[in-house]
Design a protein around this motif. Sequence first.
Motif, PDB file in Angstrom:
ATOM      1  N   ASP A   1       0.847  -1.260   0.160  1.00  0.00           N
ATOM      2  CA  ASP A   1       0.017  -0.069  -0.157  1.00  0.00           C
ATOM      3  C   ASP A   1       0.985   1.478  -0.007  1.00  0.00           C
ATOM      4  O   ASP A   1       0.498   2.189  -0.711  1.00  0.00           O
ATOM      5  CB  ASP A   1      -0.915  -0.117   1.193  1.00  0.00           C
ATOM      6  CG  ASP A   1      -1.997  -1.107   1.076  1.00  0.00           C
ATOM      7  OD1 ASP A   1      -2.223  -1.819   0.079  1.00  0.00           O
ATOM      8  OD2 ASP A   1      -2.698  -1.282   2.253  1.00  0.00           O
TER       9      ASP A   1
ATOM     10  N   ARG B   1       0.940   3.914  -2.803  1.00  0.00           N
ATOM     11  CA  ARG B   1       0.564   5.564  -2.638  1.00  0.00           C
ATOM     12  C   ARG B   1       1.808   6.517  -3.109  1.00  0.00           C
ATOM     13  O   ARG B   1       1.411   7.398  -3.490  1.00  0.00           O
ATOM     14  CB  ARG B   1       0.582   5.762  -0.771  1.00  0.00           C
ATOM     15  CG  ARG B   1      -0.916   5.174  -0.630  1.00  0.00           C
ATOM     16  CD  ARG B   1      -1.320   5.959   0.965  1.00  0.00           C
ATOM     17  NE  ARG B   1      -0.481   4.994   1.887  1.00  0.00           N
ATOM     18  CZ  ARG B   1      -0.741   3.929   2.553  1.00  0.00           C
ATOM     19  NH1 ARG B   1      -1.774   3.244   2.189  1.00  0.00           N
ATOM     20  NH2 ARG B   1       0.130   3.467   3.268  1.00  0.00           N
ATOM     21  N   ARG B   2       2.874   6.139  -3.019  1.00  0.00           N
ATOM     22  CA  ARG B   2       4.081   6.840  -3.478  1.00  0.00           C
ATOM     23  C   ARG B   2       3.856   6.828  -5.015  1.00  0.00           C
ATOM     24  O   ARG B   2       4.175   7.796  -5.753  1.00  0.00           O
ATOM     25  CB  ARG B   2       5.326   6.103  -3.422  1.00  0.00           C
ATOM     26  CG  ARG B   2       6.034   6.127  -1.726  1.00  0.00           C
ATOM     27  CD  ARG B   2       7.279   5.760  -1.527  1.00  0.00           C
ATOM     28  NE  ARG B   2       7.574   4.323  -1.673  1.00  0.00           N
ATOM     29  CZ  ARG B   2       7.408   3.300  -1.059  1.00  0.00           C
ATOM     30  NH1 ARG B   2       6.978   3.647   0.328  1.00  0.00           N
ATOM     31  NH2 ARG B   2       7.837   1.998  -1.248  1.00  0.00           N
TER      32      ARG B   2
ATOM     33  N   LEU C   1       1.056   6.972  -6.605  1.00  0.00           N
ATOM     34  CA  LEU C   1       0.059   7.665  -6.738  1.00  0.00           C
ATOM     35  C   LEU C   1       0.472   9.232  -6.482  1.00  0.00           C
ATOM     36  O   LEU C   1       0.045  10.168  -7.373  1.00  0.00           O
ATOM     37  CB  LEU C   1      -1.161   7.262  -6.011  1.00  0.00           C
ATOM     38  CG  LEU C   1      -2.257   8.384  -5.835  1.00  0.00           C
ATOM     39  CD1 LEU C   1      -3.049   8.313  -7.384  1.00  0.00           C
ATOM     40  CD2 LEU C   1      -3.386   8.130  -5.004  1.00  0.00           C
ATOM     41  N   GLU C   2       1.100   9.437  -5.800  1.00  0.00           N
ATOM     42  CA  GLU C   2       1.747  10.723  -5.243  1.00  0.00           C
ATOM     43  C   GLU C   2       2.650  11.335  -6.849  1.00  0.00           C
ATOM     44  O   GLU C   2       2.622  12.413  -7.187  1.00  0.00           O
ATOM     45  CB  GLU C   2       2.510  10.725  -4.084  1.00  0.00           C
ATOM     46  CG  GLU C   2       1.806  10.640  -2.825  1.00  0.00           C
ATOM     47  CD  GLU C   2       2.669  10.527  -1.439  1.00  0.00           C
ATOM     48  OE1 GLU C   2       3.870  10.509  -1.824  1.00  0.00           O
ATOM     49  OE2 GLU C   2       1.990  10.398  -0.286  1.00  0.00           O
TER      50      GLU C   2
ATOM     51  N   TYR D   1      -4.790   5.096  -7.786  1.00  0.00           N
ATOM     52  CA  TYR D   1      -5.891   5.458  -6.851  1.00  0.00           C
ATOM     53  C   TYR D   1      -6.308   4.088  -6.481  1.00  0.00           C
ATOM     54  O   TYR D   1      -6.391   4.192  -4.826  1.00  0.00           O
ATOM     55  CB  TYR D   1      -6.828   6.585  -7.363  1.00  0.00           C
ATOM     56  CG  TYR D   1      -7.728   6.724  -6.249  1.00  0.00           C
ATOM     57  CD1 TYR D   1      -7.621   7.795  -5.583  1.00  0.00           C
ATOM     58  CD2 TYR D   1      -9.162   6.145  -6.110  1.00  0.00           C
ATOM     59  CE1 TYR D   1      -8.650   8.265  -4.452  1.00  0.00           C
ATOM     60  CE2 TYR D   1     -10.065   6.532  -5.075  1.00  0.00           C
ATOM     61  CZ  TYR D   1      -9.905   7.385  -4.252  1.00  0.00           C
ATOM     62  OH  TYR D   1     -10.588   7.874  -3.393  1.00  0.00           O
TER      63      TYR D   1
ATOM     64  N   SER E   1      -3.922   2.137  -4.291  1.00  0.00           N
ATOM     65  CA  SER E   1      -3.349   2.708  -3.186  1.00  0.00           C
ATOM     66  C   SER E   1      -3.821   2.302  -1.837  1.00  0.00           C
ATOM     67  O   SER E   1      -3.303   2.543  -0.569  1.00  0.00           O
ATOM     68  CB  SER E   1      -3.249   4.195  -3.444  1.00  0.00           C
ATOM     69  OG  SER E   1      -4.613   4.787  -3.140  1.00  0.00           O
ATOM     70  N   GLU E   2      -4.985   1.617  -1.807  1.00  0.00           N
ATOM     71  CA  GLU E   2      -5.500   1.112  -0.588  1.00  0.00           C
ATOM     72  C   GLU E   2      -6.407  -0.309  -0.545  1.00  0.00           C
ATOM     73  O   GLU E   2      -6.782  -0.555  -1.919  1.00  0.00           O
ATOM     74  CB  GLU E   2      -6.668   2.010   0.135  1.00  0.00           C
ATOM     75  CG  GLU E   2      -5.922   3.571   0.568  1.00  0.00           C
ATOM     76  CD  GLU E   2      -7.026   4.524   1.379  1.00  0.00           C
ATOM     77  OE1 GLU E   2      -8.223   3.943   1.549  1.00  0.00           O
ATOM     78  OE2 GLU E   2      -6.792   5.368   1.400  1.00  0.00           O
TER      79      GLU E   2
ATOM     80  N   ARG F   1     -13.897   4.691   0.748  1.00  0.00           N
ATOM     81  CA  ARG F   1     -13.127   5.847   0.304  1.00  0.00           C
ATOM     82  C   ARG F   1     -14.025   6.725   0.322  1.00  0.00           C
ATOM     83  O   ARG F   1     -15.233   6.946  -0.148  1.00  0.00           O
ATOM     84  CB  ARG F   1     -12.936   5.128  -1.119  1.00  0.00           C
ATOM     85  CG  ARG F   1     -12.074   3.940  -1.666  1.00  0.00           C
ATOM     86  CD  ARG F   1     -10.814   4.123  -0.573  1.00  0.00           C
ATOM     87  NE  ARG F   1      -9.746   4.912  -1.264  1.00  0.00           N
ATOM     88  CZ  ARG F   1      -8.978   4.388  -2.214  1.00  0.00           C
ATOM     89  NH1 ARG F   1      -8.882   3.020  -2.643  1.00  0.00           N
ATOM     90  NH2 ARG F   1      -7.758   5.264  -2.934  1.00  0.00           N
TER      91      ARG F   1
END
Length: 674
Positions: free
Chosen positions: A478, A482-483, A485-486, A534, A537-538, A544
């Motif tokens: 995860d 997320r990295r 996605l950023e 997105y 990422s989770e 959400r």
Amino acid sequence: MNPSSILSKIGRRFGGDTAGPAIAGGLVLSYALLVVAAVWPSALFVAVFALTGYVAEAFLVRRALYFNAALSQVGLGVTLRATVRDVAVLVMLARSATLSAGWFTTVAGTLVLLHVLRAVHSCLAVVVIERRRLPVITRGIDLTRLRLPAPPPASVREHRSMIYLDVPVVAGAVLTVGLETPGPVAAGLAVALAAGLVALVLAAVHIRLNRQLADRERVLKDVAEEIAAYGPEVVLYFSGADDCMYQVNMWLETFDRLPHKKMIIMRERNNMPLLGRTSSPVLCFPGGTEMMNFPMPETTRVALFPANAGKNIHMLRLPDIGCVFIGHGDSDKAASFSPFSKVYDEVWVAGPAGRERYRRSDAGVRDDEIVEVGRPQLAPIDTSGVTPDPMFTVLYAPTWEGWTGDPYHTSVAVMGVKLVRALLDHAPHIRLLYKPHPMAGKNDPAVRRAHSKIVSMIAEANAARDASGQWPADPARDAAARRDLEALTARLAALGRESSRGADEAEESRRAAEPDLAGDALWRDTAAGCEQAYWASEGWWRHRVVTGTIPHLYSCFNRADLLITDISSVVADFIASGKPYAVTNGANLPDGEFRAQNPSASAAYLIGRDCASLKDVLTAVTAEGEDPMSDRRRALKHDLLGADEPDAMTRFTDAVNALAAKRTRTALESADRA
């Protein structure tokens, strides 16, 4: 009530963020303490409070513009504040008796001269800035003939920063008092004067460089000649507030696919950076006079309007152009059958239900003025009925409160918290996607409070799921997602059409003179990557809260097994998926009456204000093969969106061609009669 809550309320009330009141208050206090320190005198405290004032000034103009303006209105504007600072320096020097009378007079005279330099520089800078605020802002238009110069330096663009011109003087005065020698303040005076004179010269140079832009008529004439040479056939016209930009952005991809020469006309300059990627040339006319006097090319035959706005009249008045209301979504809400629609030559709706809506409303639109074109934007919606995640997923996508004052326009305040609570507590577990309308809470504080409560409830539910240990969590995966996605989000922002640092309207128009087809393709690929990142990422079991432009609403459709929404265009769009949907009935009308008033709910499960029917709805749609509304949805899909063949893009294009041909015939007949 705690202080942070008070500041939050003040910030919402007065249009700044929660830091605004604190910054403004700290600024005023710093100047009061600066005067006290000067009278004392204490060079150390003068330095501390002067530095505090400089920092607060910088924050005020960047984060609390309302309070900056408010201070000016009560007589505490930036000029007075700078004067107080300079007087404090003189008081400190006088009280400390460090300087001779001659030196003191020199410091005082120079500080006055710095104020004069500031005033002259600001006048010159305003001239440059106003000249570069073009009467028409462009994208995708060659402006070579205007010979647009490079943007002026920061000292001109941000001329208000000249309030810091006395920094060397203040610093020198503090050192002079501390060291008991006039050298530091003399050096400060020299530096300040030199900086002021250089800034003045730069401003004067850029007045000369931009002198041709002072001729507004020439600018408009040159742009008009470029547009005439291009020969646009179809125009997409939009006027509206910045939070309504989704209304035009949703049409850009469809508009770009039309096999015609196209052009977009905008009316608000602040909306230009918010306009999405498009390969079509763009003109923005902030002024009504410029728009009305601009000669539209004879090739232009069709104008498309996604929204009803007062400024539409400037295009509607042109007799040789067929004007069409295409709207920004089909629904049973009043916006989809407004009497304003009768000012257009045609109204394009998605399917037979849109035509019937106008018939029932008696809005003044004749049946022969209505054309069914489908919804070309719905191509990204998956129609297989299969979702990619293991857990049953519910999308709650309420609309906003609107302008009518109808308490049941949106379900958020009336029943949103209760509805979300029931979904979060449902057994067996389901996943909730909450995507509020972009304008939710704009008018109604109750909607804002309910929205905040819903967001908090979802965060608590996710924390409980994470702590339970029953889901296949993989923190490392995860975190990596997320990295990604950023990184993709940052890349997408860099590829966006937002104003570049140091660029004004003239520079933006010059830079965007050529369509960036490669950049557009890269942007689309990056946006698609953001969508995928997105969702990755989770974990798939986590609820959400979906805000912003990514993921798109249609991406949420493709993840959802059930939609819960209010009466809005979301219903007509989701019906394309073929999956079940429920509509909120916050007014608790009898089912038959509610469906009669809102035909788009004829195939919906209905949920009353107490949410008592929600459990039965979930049971019906999760039990395999037991969805009693499936046949109704198939019939309603045809009614709302029209036939599957020909596809919506073909029907939309055919409608453009038909109206263009009709207007061409009319123009030729008028010419023959003349």
